[in-house]
Design an enzyme around this catalytic site. Structure first.
Site, PDB file in Angstrom:
ATOM      1  CE  LYS A 104      -7.292  -4.996 -19.657  1.00 40.52           C
ATOM      2  NZ  LYS A 104      -6.129  -5.860 -19.352  1.00 40.52           N
ATOM      3  CB  SER A 179      -3.954  -3.404 -17.289  1.00 42.85           C
ATOM      4  OG  SER A 179      -4.158  -4.556 -18.094  1.00 42.85           O
ATOM      5  CB  SER A 203      -3.310  -7.429 -17.099  1.00 42.20           C
ATOM      6  OG  SER A 203      -2.275  -6.495 -17.245  1.00 42.20           O
TER       7      SER A 203
END
Length: 483
Positions: A104, A179, A203
């Site tokens: 990420k 996210s 997330s």
């Protein structure tokens, strides 16, 4: 820098070579991380071959999915060749040696830009690795690149960043959730064998559920957050996203543990998580928090989760309904003020660089009052105390991860879609581990996730139930594009 630093022709040639020489069986990109690791150990495929296949898949599919922000192909191939050289010399770093993964893009990587999907950070290049990056490097993984997310990890849709929305591999018109949007999409689409994301409200679990993969939010303090662009200091956790529970277990084994330079991790022993996969469930007590968490469920979600509960009921000692404590945030006391704390010097200088949703949120956080915020932190501590009483009655909880399948991107972006209440942030409030595993599909072919939760630092129990539920089903074997 052009992310694809070698020709498409060479990629296709590499893929053809693998297809001609690899052992008979399924497409290597359909393998789980652990299956790929076993193939590497047997030398039926090389890390360089696996990496070329991943890079080719990225080149073919990411124009549609938009999962990657940065792909460093040359560096990935250099790492893969070095992994192969070390393997031939008998110097294997561990089980993940030579496995291509991606991170990420709010996790720092030395010398490679880390943008957090924000225009204000578009040229940010960290000088040091995050602690989780360092641990993964030591384990010998190959880094393919950095993955898209909601700007600064502020949202849960995968649509609020300066690089454009991430598209769900099961249906390109649908959101991935966020996210950690790019992480879940890339794993589901076979562009990498695993990822690591952050979770302060869902997330890793939200996109895990919407993309049909495993997302594991670890206990607060289980994994170092040092070198990860912070969201909410009192909620931030780091965890794996992968195709299977075994894969998530293997990644967790590497990244878990105390970091003396981190302010969140605790000096709790790190067990051998693989032991959890084989422990019998017959004596386990399962709690089902129907109040609140089973309200406003989409019919397909309700049917899939009830079937999962029925399946587990036959394998455990007891299934009973439980009621969980709830965090009630006082007016002007939102803990999201912690987002503004880190962003203040950047946001106050250049608010126009932020996504409109982020800008609205940060402006709202300017109204948070000190006494009300301290009251919120007090209530968080009380929730973490009270949840321990629930886990005196049961060993794990099971519930829907999301109350609906992935909605349309268009309706999410224009605000016409009204999302039901969330089922994920409560377990950030409690500080407990929570995993999502695939448990079915909607009538429209969209993945549905089952959330399994344990007490603080009870990752072993969570993995135990998640794995044995997974082995009773075949949902995790489904791939986008398959019937």
């Amino acid at each position: 820098m052009n992310p694809y630093q070698f020709t498409r022709r060479s990629l296709l040639a590499g893929a053809a070579a693998v297809a001609a020489t690899a052992s008979p069986g399924p497409d290597p990109l359909s393998w789980t991380l652990c299956e790929a690791a076993a193939a590497l150990a047997k030398r039926t495929i090389s890390s360089e071959e696996l990496t070329k296949l991943c890079l080719d898949r990225i080149a073919k599919r990411d124009r549609q999915l938009n999962a990657f922000i940065t792909v460093d192909a040359d560096a990935a191939l250099r790492q893969a060749r070095e992994c192969d050289r070390l393997r031939k010399a008998g110097r294997v770093a561990g089980r993940l040696h030579g496995i291509p993964i991606a991170l990420k893009d709010n996790i720092d990587t030395a010398g490679i830009r880390t943008t957090a999907a924000a225009a204000v950070f578009k040229d940010r290049v960290p000088a040091e690795d995050a602690e989780v990056t360092r641990r993964l490097k030591a384990a010998g993984v190959v880094f393919l690149g950095k993955l898209n997310l909601d700007e600064m990890a502020f949202a849960g849709t995968g649509t609020t960043d300066c690089f454009g929305p991430v598209h769900n591999p099961w249906n390109l018109d649908r959101i991935t959730g966020g996210s950690s949007a790019g992480s879940a999409a890339a794993v589901a689409a076979g562009m990498c064998f695993g990822s690591v994301g952050s979770d302060d409200g869902g997330s890793v679990r939200i996109p895990g559920a919407h993309c049909g993969v495993v997302g594991f939010k670890t206990s607060y303090g289980r994994v170092s957050t040092r070198g990860v662009v912070p969201s909410a200091y009192s909620m931030d956790t780091i965890g794996p996203i992968a195709k299977s529970v075994e894969d998530a277990t293997a990644l967790l084994q590497v990244i878990a543990g105390f970091d003396p330079l981190d302010s969140i991790t605790l000096q709790e022993p790190v067990p051998d998580y693989s032991r959890a996969l084989w422990r019998p469930m017959a004596r386990l007590r399962v709690g089902v928090p129907r109040e609140y968490f089973f309200e406003q469920l989409h019919p397909d979600v309700s049917a899939a989760v009830e079937e999962a509960v029925r399946l587990l009921r036959s394998k455990v000692q007891e299934v009973r309904d439980v009621v969980l404590p709830r965090l009630h945030i006082p007016e002007h006391g939102d803990y999201n003020v912690e987002l503004y704390h880190y962003q203040k010097p950047y946001f106050d200088k250049s608010p126009e660089l932020y996504h409109p949703r982020s800008r609205q949120l940060l402006n709202e956080m300017k109204n948070v009052e000190t006494v009300a915020y301290i009251e919120t932190l007090k209530r968080v501590r009380e929730c973490r105390r009270d949840i321990r009483q629930v886990f005196e009655q049961v060993d794990v909880l099971v519930l829907p991860t999301m109350r609906e399948p992935a909605p349309l991107i268009s309706e999410t972006v224009d605000g016409t879609h009204r999302r039901p209440p969330g089922n994920t942030s409560a377990f950030n409030h409690f500080g407990t581990p929570a995993i999502t595993v695939p448990c079915g599909f909607s009538k429209e072919g969209l993945p549905i996730g089952l959330q399994i939760v344990g007490p603080a630092f009870g990752e072993l129990s969570v993995l135990q139930v998640a794995y044995q539920y997974q082995e009773l089903t075949e949902w995790h074997r489904r791939r986008p594009g398959e019937s």
